[in-house]
Design an enzyme around this catalytic site. Structure first.
Site, PDB file in Angstrom:
ATOM      1  N   HIS A   1     -10.370  -6.391  -2.315  1.00  0.00           N
ATOM      2  CA  HIS A   1     -11.421  -6.240  -1.311  1.00  0.00           C
ATOM      3  C   HIS A   1     -12.601  -5.570  -2.020  1.00  0.00           C
ATOM      4  O   HIS A   1     -12.601  -4.353  -2.237  1.00  0.00           O
ATOM      5  CB  HIS A   1     -10.939  -5.382  -0.140  1.00  0.00           C
ATOM      6  CG  HIS A   1      -9.820  -6.009   0.643  1.00  0.00           C
ATOM      7  ND1 HIS A   1      -9.978  -7.175   1.358  1.00  0.00           N
ATOM      8  CD2 HIS A   1      -8.526  -5.623   0.817  1.00  0.00           C
ATOM      9  CE1 HIS A   1      -8.841  -7.486   1.952  1.00  0.00           C
ATOM     10  NE2 HIS A   1      -7.942  -6.566   1.642  1.00  0.00           N
TER      11      HIS A   1
ATOM     12  N   ASP B   1     -11.925 -10.687  -0.723  1.00  0.00           N
ATOM     13  CA  ASP B   1     -13.175 -10.995  -0.040  1.00  0.00           C
ATOM     14  C   ASP B   1     -14.273 -10.183  -0.707  1.00  0.00           C
ATOM     15  O   ASP B   1     -14.006  -9.193  -1.399  1.00  0.00           O
ATOM     16  CB  ASP B   1     -13.119 -10.742   1.474  1.00  0.00           C
ATOM     17  CG  ASP B   1     -12.455  -9.421   1.852  1.00  0.00           C
ATOM     18  OD1 ASP B   1     -12.531  -8.453   1.070  1.00  0.00           O
ATOM     19  OD2 ASP B   1     -11.848  -9.356   2.932  1.00  0.00           O
TER      20      ASP B   1
ATOM     21  N   GLU C   1       0.819  -1.221   0.000  1.00  0.00           N
ATOM     22  CA  GLU C   1       0.000   0.000   0.000  1.00  0.00           C
ATOM     23  C   GLU C   1       0.852   1.269   0.000  1.00  0.00           C
ATOM     24  O   GLU C   1       0.704   2.141   0.855  1.00  0.00           O
ATOM     25  CB  GLU C   1      -0.963  -0.022   1.195  1.00  0.00           C
ATOM     26  CG  GLU C   1      -1.925  -1.196   1.140  1.00  0.00           C
ATOM     27  CD  GLU C   1      -2.877  -1.277   2.326  1.00  0.00           C
ATOM     28  OE1 GLU C   1      -2.816  -0.391   3.199  1.00  0.00           O
ATOM     29  OE2 GLU C   1      -3.659  -2.234   2.384  1.00  0.00           O
TER      30      GLU C   1
ATOM     31  N   GLU D   1      -5.750 -10.699  -1.436  1.00  0.00           N
ATOM     32  CA  GLU D   1      -6.541 -10.498  -0.211  1.00  0.00           C
ATOM     33  C   GLU D   1      -8.035 -10.465  -0.513  1.00  0.00           C
ATOM     34  O   GLU D   1      -8.783  -9.671   0.045  1.00  0.00           O
ATOM     35  CB  GLU D   1      -6.134  -9.197   0.494  1.00  0.00           C
ATOM     36  CG  GLU D   1      -4.664  -9.082   0.821  1.00  0.00           C
ATOM     37  CD  GLU D   1      -4.317  -7.797   1.561  1.00  0.00           C
ATOM     38  OE1 GLU D   1      -5.231  -7.153   2.117  1.00  0.00           O
ATOM     39  OE2 GLU D   1      -3.120  -7.442   1.586  1.00  0.00           O
TER      40      GLU D   1
ATOM     41  N   ASN E   1       2.255  -4.778  -3.365  1.00  0.00           N
ATOM     42  CA  ASN E   1       0.861  -5.155  -3.121  1.00  0.00           C
ATOM     43  C   ASN E   1       0.046  -3.909  -2.797  1.00  0.00           C
ATOM     44  O   ASN E   1       0.491  -3.040  -2.052  1.00  0.00           O
ATOM     45  CB  ASN E   1       0.810  -6.138  -1.937  1.00  0.00           C
ATOM     46  CG  ASN E   1      -0.560  -6.722  -1.707  1.00  0.00           C
ATOM     47  OD1 ASN E   1      -1.173  -7.263  -2.613  1.00  0.00           O
ATOM     48  ND2 ASN E   1      -1.049  -6.654  -0.473  1.00  0.00           N
TER      49      ASN E   1
END
Length: 642
Positions: free
Chosen positions: A401, A432, A323, A430, A366
């Site tokens: 996400h 979801d 990030e 990651e 990432n």
């Protein structure tokens, strides 16, 4: 909010003959009544074992109460972290997921309150947040409810309440902790890792996910793991030069024992980095001086060398930096302390040292929201620049996400296509899929229509990823099951359900969206509904109280078609025996007159084939006693109580 998903991809998967039967999904898992292990109502005039965390005073009071006449008062606080604390080591069993509920009220003003657990092992304290910042004030009682699983052996375990900033007096009342035993995992459904074989499918885990049924589920379905927090700086080097792998080693050892790959997350991040890292030799916060820059980069190099060396070839992929992009900056770089002190050199240093310390590993940058064009393009420009300089970046990680209506397949495809010219690997790191589309939403249970939308989103995204075989080299879900997800507390506190398995570890429609989309929402042998009313007694009802507290309760109801004719609609009626009142109901519509209740189907669960079921749930109030209804009727006809 972005446009809803419109593009639909087909996904054809060949399943072994033994797996053709549709298995029980989340909505079909019968919920037993929870087992309560702890209650504190403060009606006996004592503190019932609660004490302060420092010198604050904890006393019984009748000044205010959530239920009954007594509560617990906390006065004389001099720091926001001070508050009521209770030893729960004897009540909490390792590997069991507990639902903890505390009612909180301030004596004056307003603030945010938190519910947490303090663990001590070897005299060292660690802290786990159960419920994040929740607005509280002096005018009402506010309920803090969350789940907690004790994942390791501990010497002591204490539950506590604190506030964010103020130190005024507070009250707590009606404390409860309970658990619902998880079901055995479904062993006769396809293993995710066997169906999706274009790339490893992984899960982010904590210590709780390698225990008991969670560990069985992880081993059955996933080919890789990512320690979600255990490899971050605050866990591995909390004090300078004092390295600890107590959290990460058990996770990595589990992966090795089960032949699973490990993704290392993460060596550099602006969050979860101890304050000492950014403190200069003079004890002051670092600034953009040559001395502070040299000190910071030296600490960075030492940290990466030590952590990478500890795991050697066991970890084959590292998220080196995490990030670092801010699309709102002209140069696209996040103004973290890393950047303000060291500029772009902290990224260059991190990758150079990681390559030297782990020459076997693939090194990734990432980030999140990389499907948003502005952020995607800034990340692309950064990676292109660094690679042109010779910085050893092997891959780009897309966190993914997302939610049930965003992003579109077209936006995600554009994200992947953007990085193809850079000759880097791409990984979904990651993923979801939140059931929420905005911060103002909150559901007591996941609505059936949102679970279907979620299943279609998983279906379409995984189908897209499989088209990039060789380009996408890993897909990781940010969690194992819905009982442990960061989205329960972010961006606001509410129960989310973003993963493939539900809170009892059973496969959801989202699982079938990945494994066999033709079975989304299907039930074995269910014919197409043809209409008609249920025959006499051709139904059964299961009524379960799944949570209870002073003056309130939650119930789940399942009605099953035991006849031979499909229903196109249904209406279930009963009489409450003790004056209970329904306050909120989901997956249906309720009408109540006195003790008589009628619940009609929602738009999505009116069609019920022979052998199939429809479910709904509600929150209610009670006084004195809370017996289950003695009888039920379906569209005016008697219905058996199961």
């Amino acid at each position: 909010m972005r446009a809803p998903l419109r593009t639909i991809l087909s996904l054809a998967i060949a399943l072994p003959a033994a797996t053709v039967a549709m298995m029980t999904t989340a909505s079909a898992a019968e919920e037993p009544a929870p087992t309560t292990v702890l209650t504190n109502d403060f009606e006996d005039g004592t503190t019932q074992g609660w004490t302060g965390r420092a010198a604050e005073r904890v006393t019984h009071t009748t000044t205010v109460a959530h239920g009954g006449t007594g509560s617990l008062a906390v006065t004389g606080r001099t720091a926001s972290w001070q508050g009521p604390s209770l030893d729960v080591r004897a009540e909490f069993v390792q590997g069991t997921s507990y639902t903890i509920s505390v009612w909180v009220r301030l004596a004056e003003g307003s603030d945010n309150a938190r519910l947490s657990v303090e663990r001590r092992t070897g005299g060292v304290a660690s802290y786990d947040q159960v419920v994040g910042d929740t607005a509280v004030d002096s005018g009402r009682w506010v309920n803090l409810t969350g789940r907690y699983t004790l994942a390791t052996d501990v010497e002591s375990l204490r539950l506590y309440v604190e506030t964010s900033s103020t130190t005024g007096d507070l009250f707590i009342d009606d404390v409860a902790a309970s658990y619902v035993p998880v079901l055995p995992i479904q062993t006769d459904i396809p293993s995710l890792k066997d169906v999706v074989d274009e790339f490893p499918v992984g899960a982010a885990i904590t210590g709780a996910e390698i225990l008991t049924e969670h560990g069985q589920l992880l081993g059955k379905h996933f080919a890789s793991v990512t320690p979600g927090n255990a490899l971050k700086w605050d866990a591995t080097e909390p004090a300078e030069g004092a390295f600890s792998y107590a959290q990460a080693d058990p996770l990595v050892n589990f992966a090795k024992a089960h032949g699973m790959a490990v993704r290392g997350h993460t060596l550099v991040w602006h969050n979860q980095t101890p304050a000492w890292v950014f403190t200069g030799a003079d004890g002051e916060p670092m600034t953009a001086t040559a001395g502070d820059k040299a000190l910071l980069l030296g600490r960075l190099e030492n940290h990466i060398r030590e952590v990478a060396a500890h795991y050697g070839t066991t970890i084959g992929v590292w998220d080196v930096v995490n990030e670092v992009v801010d699309e709102n900056q002209t140069d696209g770089l996040r103004r973290s302390t890393w950047y303000t002190v060291a500029g772009l050199d902290y990224i260059r240093t991190a990758f150079r040292v990681a390559r030297e310390a782990a020459p076997h590993a693939k090194l990734f940058i990432n980030d999140y929201n990389t499907n948003v064009p502005a952020k995607r393009d800034k990340l692309y420009a950064l990676v292109a620049q660094l690679k042109a300089e010779g910085v050893p970046i092997d891959g780009v990680g897309h966190q993914m996400h997302v939610n049930v209506s965003w992003p579109t397949v077209a936006e995600t495809r554009a994200m992947l296509d953007k990085f193809l010219p850079l000759d880097v690997e791409q990984q979904i790191t990651e993923m979801d899929v939140s059931i929420y589309t905005g911060e103002g939403e909150s559901f007591p249970a996941p609505p059936a229509d949102r679970l279907l939308q979620q299943a279609y989103m998983y279906r379409d995204m995984v189908a897209l990823f499989r088209q990039y075989e060789g380009e996408i080299t890993s897909v990781t879900l940010w969690g194992l099951a819905d009982d442990n997800t960061w989205l329960d507390t972010f961006p606001v506190t509410r129960k989310d359900a973003p993963l493939l398995f539900d809170t009892r570890l059973q496969a959801k429609p989202a699982y079938w969206g990945v494994v066999d989309p033709s079975r989304i929402g299907a039930t074995t042998g269910s014919p197409t509904p043809t209409g008609g009313a249920p025959a006499t007694t051709a139904c059964s009802v299961t009524y379960r109280i799944t949570g209870s507290w002073q003056g309130g309760f939650q119930a789940d109801v399942r009605v099953t078609n035991t006849g031979t004719t499909a229903w196109t609609s249904w209406s279930l009626g009963w009489q409450f025996g003790a004056g209970q009142q329904i306050a909120q109901l989901w997956n249906g519509s309720a009408a109540q007159s006195g003790t008589a209740v009628t619940v009609a189907n929602a738009a999505w669960n009116g069609s019920v084939a022979p052998g199939a079921s429809a479910s709904f749930g509600f929150l209610g109030s009670w006084t004195g006693t809370n017996p289950a209804p003695a009888s039920f009727s379906l569209s005016g006809t008697a219905c058996a109580a199961a």
